[in-house]
Design an enzyme around this catalytic site. Structure first.
Site, mmCIF file in Angstrom:
data_model
loop_
_atom_site.group_PDB
_atom_site.id
_atom_site.type_symbol
_atom_site.label_atom_id
_atom_site.label_comp_id
_atom_site.label_asym_id
_atom_site.label_seq_id
_atom_site.Cartn_x
_atom_site.Cartn_y
_atom_site.Cartn_z
ATOM 1 N N ARG A 89 10.494 -15.357 -89.497
ATOM 2 C CA ARG A 89 9.049 -15.173 -89.742
ATOM 3 C C ARG A 89 8.204 -16.362 -89.275
ATOM 4 O O ARG A 89 7.079 -16.552 -89.723
ATOM 5 C CB ARG A 89 8.766 -14.877 -91.213
ATOM 6 C CG ARG A 89 9.474 -13.625 -91.691
ATOM 7 C CD ARG A 89 8.852 -13.052 -92.932
ATOM 8 N NE ARG A 89 9.586 -11.872 -93.339
ATOM 9 C CZ ARG A 89 10.651 -11.892 -94.140
ATOM 10 N NH1 ARG A 89 11.081 -13.024 -94.646
ATOM 11 N NH2 ARG A 89 11.261 -10.777 -94.449
ATOM 12 N N LYS A 111 -1.357 -16.577 -77.304
ATOM 13 C CA LYS A 111 -0.899 -15.205 -77.043
ATOM 14 C C LYS A 111 0.561 -15.281 -76.612
ATOM 15 O O LYS A 111 0.900 -16.028 -75.682
ATOM 16 C CB LYS A 111 -1.722 -14.550 -75.936
ATOM 17 C CG LYS A 111 -3.040 -13.990 -76.425
ATOM 18 C CD LYS A 111 -3.681 -13.128 -75.362
ATOM 19 C CE LYS A 111 -5.014 -12.595 -75.829
ATOM 20 N NZ LYS A 111 -5.710 -11.840 -74.769
ATOM 21 N N GLU A 149 -6.405 -17.727 -61.983
ATOM 22 C CA GLU A 149 -6.900 -17.879 -63.358
ATOM 23 C C GLU A 149 -7.964 -18.986 -63.431
ATOM 24 O O GLU A 149 -8.871 -18.935 -64.266
ATOM 25 C CB GLU A 149 -5.749 -18.183 -64.328
ATOM 26 C CG GLU A 149 -4.644 -17.110 -64.360
ATOM 27 C CD GLU A 149 -4.968 -15.867 -65.196
ATOM 28 O OE1 GLU A 149 -6.149 -15.646 -65.533
ATOM 29 O OE2 GLU A 149 -4.027 -15.108 -65.510
ATOM 30 N N LYS A 200 -10.868 -22.627 -71.933
ATOM 31 C CA LYS A 200 -10.033 -21.732 -72.745
ATOM 32 C C LYS A 200 -10.022 -22.188 -74.198
ATOM 33 O O LYS A 200 -10.110 -21.365 -75.123
ATOM 34 C CB LYS A 200 -8.610 -21.647 -72.178
ATOM 35 C CG LYS A 200 -7.766 -20.696 -73.022
ATOM 36 C CD LYS A 200 -6.783 -19.874 -72.254
ATOM 37 C CE LYS A 200 -6.153 -18.830 -73.179
ATOM 38 N NZ LYS A 200 -5.007 -18.170 -72.613
ATOM 39 N N GLU A 253 -9.320 -12.409 -80.550
ATOM 40 C CA GLU A 253 -9.962 -11.489 -79.613
ATOM 41 C C GLU A 253 -10.695 -10.337 -80.294
ATOM 42 O O GLU A 253 -10.471 -9.167 -79.991
ATOM 43 C CB GLU A 253 -8.926 -10.945 -78.615
ATOM 44 C CG GLU A 253 -9.590 -10.398 -77.359
ATOM 45 C CD GLU A 253 -8.616 -10.119 -76.218
ATOM 46 O OE1 GLU A 253 -7.859 -11.045 -75.838
ATOM 47 O OE2 GLU A 253 -8.630 -9.006 -75.711
ATOM 48 N N ARG A 278 -13.280 -13.558 -76.658
ATOM 49 C CA ARG A 278 -12.021 -13.862 -75.962
ATOM 50 C C ARG A 278 -11.664 -12.794 -74.934
ATOM 51 O O ARG A 278 -10.961 -13.075 -73.965
ATOM 52 C CB ARG A 278 -10.883 -14.045 -76.979
ATOM 53 C CG ARG A 278 -9.584 -14.454 -76.301
ATOM 54 C CD ARG A 278 -8.534 -14.990 -77.238
ATOM 55 N NE ARG A 278 -7.360 -15.375 -76.473
ATOM 56 C CZ ARG A 278 -6.344 -16.059 -76.935
ATOM 57 N NH1 ARG A 278 -6.343 -16.453 -78.190
ATOM 58 N NH2 ARG A 278 -5.309 -16.361 -76.166
ATOM 59 N N ASN A 284 -10.028 -11.733 -70.008
ATOM 60 C CA ASN A 284 -9.284 -10.665 -69.337
ATOM 61 C C ASN A 284 -9.984 -10.157 -68.084
ATOM 62 O O ASN A 284 -9.643 -9.084 -67.583
ATOM 63 C CB ASN A 284 -9.079 -9.498 -70.305
ATOM 64 C CG ASN A 284 -8.084 -9.860 -71.376
ATOM 65 O OD1 ASN A 284 -7.018 -10.383 -71.084
ATOM 66 N ND2 ASN A 284 -8.429 -9.603 -72.621
ATOM 67 N N HIS A 288 -8.041 -8.373 -65.431
ATOM 68 C CA HIS A 288 -6.710 -8.106 -65.962
ATOM 69 C C HIS A 288 -6.423 -6.623 -66.184
ATOM 70 O O HIS A 288 -5.267 -6.215 -66.117
ATOM 71 C CB HIS A 288 -6.491 -8.879 -67.270
ATOM 72 C CG HIS A 288 -6.240 -10.360 -67.051
ATOM 73 N ND1 HIS A 288 -7.115 -11.178 -66.372
ATOM 74 C CD2 HIS A 288 -5.211 -11.154 -67.426
ATOM 75 C CE1 HIS A 288 -6.636 -12.406 -66.348
ATOM 76 N NE2 HIS A 288 -5.471 -12.418 -66.975
ATOM 77 N N HIS A 299 -3.178 -5.653 -64.592
ATOM 78 C CA HIS A 299 -1.984 -5.231 -65.338
ATOM 79 C C HIS A 299 -1.479 -3.882 -64.831
ATOM 80 O O HIS A 299 -0.262 -3.641 -64.770
ATOM 81 C CB HIS A 299 -2.297 -5.145 -66.838
ATOM 82 C CG HIS A 299 -2.382 -6.491 -67.513
ATOM 83 N ND1 HIS A 299 -2.883 -6.670 -68.775
ATOM 84 C CD2 HIS A 299 -2.013 -7.731 -67.095
ATOM 85 C CE1 HIS A 299 -2.827 -7.950 -69.110
ATOM 86 N NE2 HIS A 299 -2.307 -8.618 -68.097
ATOM 87 N N HIS A 324 1.531 -12.152 -61.358
ATOM 88 C CA HIS A 324 0.420 -11.895 -62.279
ATOM 89 C C HIS A 324 -0.901 -12.392 -61.687
ATOM 90 O O HIS A 324 -1.904 -11.672 -61.670
ATOM 91 C CB HIS A 324 0.709 -12.584 -63.620
ATOM 92 C CG HIS A 324 -0.412 -12.485 -64.596
ATOM 93 N ND1 HIS A 324 -0.768 -11.313 -65.220
ATOM 94 C CD2 HIS A 324 -1.294 -13.420 -65.052
ATOM 95 C CE1 HIS A 324 -1.802 -11.523 -66.016
ATOM 96 N NE2 HIS A 324 -2.150 -12.799 -65.942
#
Ligand code: NAD
Ligand code: GLY
Length: 360
Positions: A118, A140, A182, A224, A234, A238, A242, A245, A249, A262
């Site tokens: 955990r 993330k 990026e 960032k 997000e 935030r 993206n 993206h 993606h 990517h």
């Protein structure tokens, strides 16, 4: 060395950026609360930087797990190798997972740290430009699913990010360009001045001028860090990170994870977002052309792969994490440095943007 901070109250953490940081054992050790650490890396990065990293851990119980290299291994099956190593070596809840590598290693090690018993401590040592300017910061973590990119994961912040810029010396050119995608993103979303700096300094970045790279990494990490501090999970701002993206993606998934890097998919995705914004009358011809020029100057693709179809794009984009109550929100642009998250577009606008890119 530059030190920036991601301000998250008692979970705040430093981002160290500079040369020869892997030679400074104290930098790493002071962020390890217990007496044990597992380094997660891959078969490409291990021969380059594992020994150096291990030598920073003298006096601590430490082991390494070496994953296969590639986006196609960023999945639950390979993630299990990290849990196997943690369990086999009897690592307890006070252990620290150290991610040594690019964004793939960072995302996987981060998710393992978030979920093992955990949650155990996490330190990011990013070794690609993309991971130094983006993926190691902000918490993330996760893996891909056959049906969608980064679909399984958790928000889990590291204790520290140590970005040794010397590691970029060994990075292939194609990966350097992927990282620059990026960096361009930060200019496009909220910093027109930085975009202008990038227009003037792209040749220096591509020839790995140390000062230019350092400046680009610092501005990117600061941007960032500010966005994450304002909206860690997000629920608003935030999502701007993206930009490109949702298209990107879809490309990564459709082409087979790893075929397009990517950053390459994000490059093409940002061009698609720019031309969609232009065709909707939101972004001027001049800003749109400047965006496309800079992305091309960074040696990134600007158009969708010809083997894709509009239907494939729409299908894959519909599982994006920005879909809320069945509505896909996109990051579009009102101008350079003025991105917005919006569902104020029609299916025709989207279809046209995809068709234009496929036909280009
Ligand atoms: P990557 O991790 O696959 O690394 C790129 C390649 O460079 C790999 O072959 C790697 O082994 C190699 N490499 C790493 N460091 C090296 C070095 N110093 N010298 C030589 N080779 C080196 O790819 P990436 O571009 O770093 O990261 C992309 C991943 O990051 C994607 O999975 C993407 O989804 C994820 N990502 C996550 C976030 C986030 O916020 N968590 C943000 C952006 C991207
Ligand atoms: N790379 C997107 C984010 O971290 O939110």
């Amino acid at each position: 060395m530059t030190t920036l901070t991601v301000e998250l109250g008692e979970r705040s953490y430093p981002i160290y950026i500079g040369s020869d940081l892997l030679g400074q054992a104290d930098l790493l050790k002071k962020h390890i609360p217990g007496n044990s650490a597992l380094i997660v890396t891959n078969e490409t990065v291990a021969p380059l930087y594992l020994e150096k990293t291990q030598s920073m851990l003298s006096g601590l119980k430490n082991e390494a797990v070496i994953l296969p290299d590639g986006e196609k291994y960023k999945n639950l099956e390979v993630l299990n190798q990290i849990y196997d190593s943690l369990l086999r070596n009897r690592f307890d809840r006070n252990t620290t997972v150290i991610a040594l590598g690019g964004g793939v290693v960072g995302d996987m090690a981060g998710f393992a740290a978030a979920s093992y018993q955990r949650g155990v401590h996490l330190i990011q040592i990013p070794t690609t430009l993309l991971s130094q300017v983006d993926s190691s910061v902000g918490g993330k973590t996760g893996v891909n699913h056959a049906l969608g990119k980064n679909m399984i994961g958790a928000f889990y912040q590291p204790k520290a990010v140590i970005a040794d810029t010397d590691t970029l010396d060994t990075l292939p050119d194609r990966e350097l360009s992927a990282g620059i995608a990026e960096i361009i993103k930060y200019g496009l979303i909220c910093n027109a001045e930085f975009f202008g700096w990038l227009e003037n300094n792209m040749p220096s970045l591509l020839t790995r001028d140390k000062d230019a790279l350092l400046h680009a990494i610092e501005v990117s990490c600061q941007t960032k860090a500010d966005v994450v501090a304002a909206d860690e999970r997000e629920s608003g701002k935030r999502a701007l990170l993206n930009l490109g993206h949702t298209f990107g993606h879809a490309i990564e998934n459709a082409m087979g994870y790893g075929e397009w890097l990517h950053g390459e998919a994000v490059g093409a995705g940002m061009c698609m977002a720019a031309s969609m914004s232009n065709q909707m009358g939101w972004m001027s011809d001049e800003d749109t052309q400047k965006t496309i020029n800079l992305i091309e100057q960074a040696k990134l693709p600007c158009n969708a792969p010809k083997s894709m179809t509009t239907e494939k794009f729409l299908d894959l984009m519909s599982v994006d994490k920005k879909v809320l109550d069945g509505v896909l929100r996109l990051v579009l642009m009102k101008g350079i440095g003025q991105s917005i998250v919006t569902d104020d577009y029609t299916l025709d606008d989207l279809n046209q943007a995809i068709n234009l890119s496929l036909a280009a």
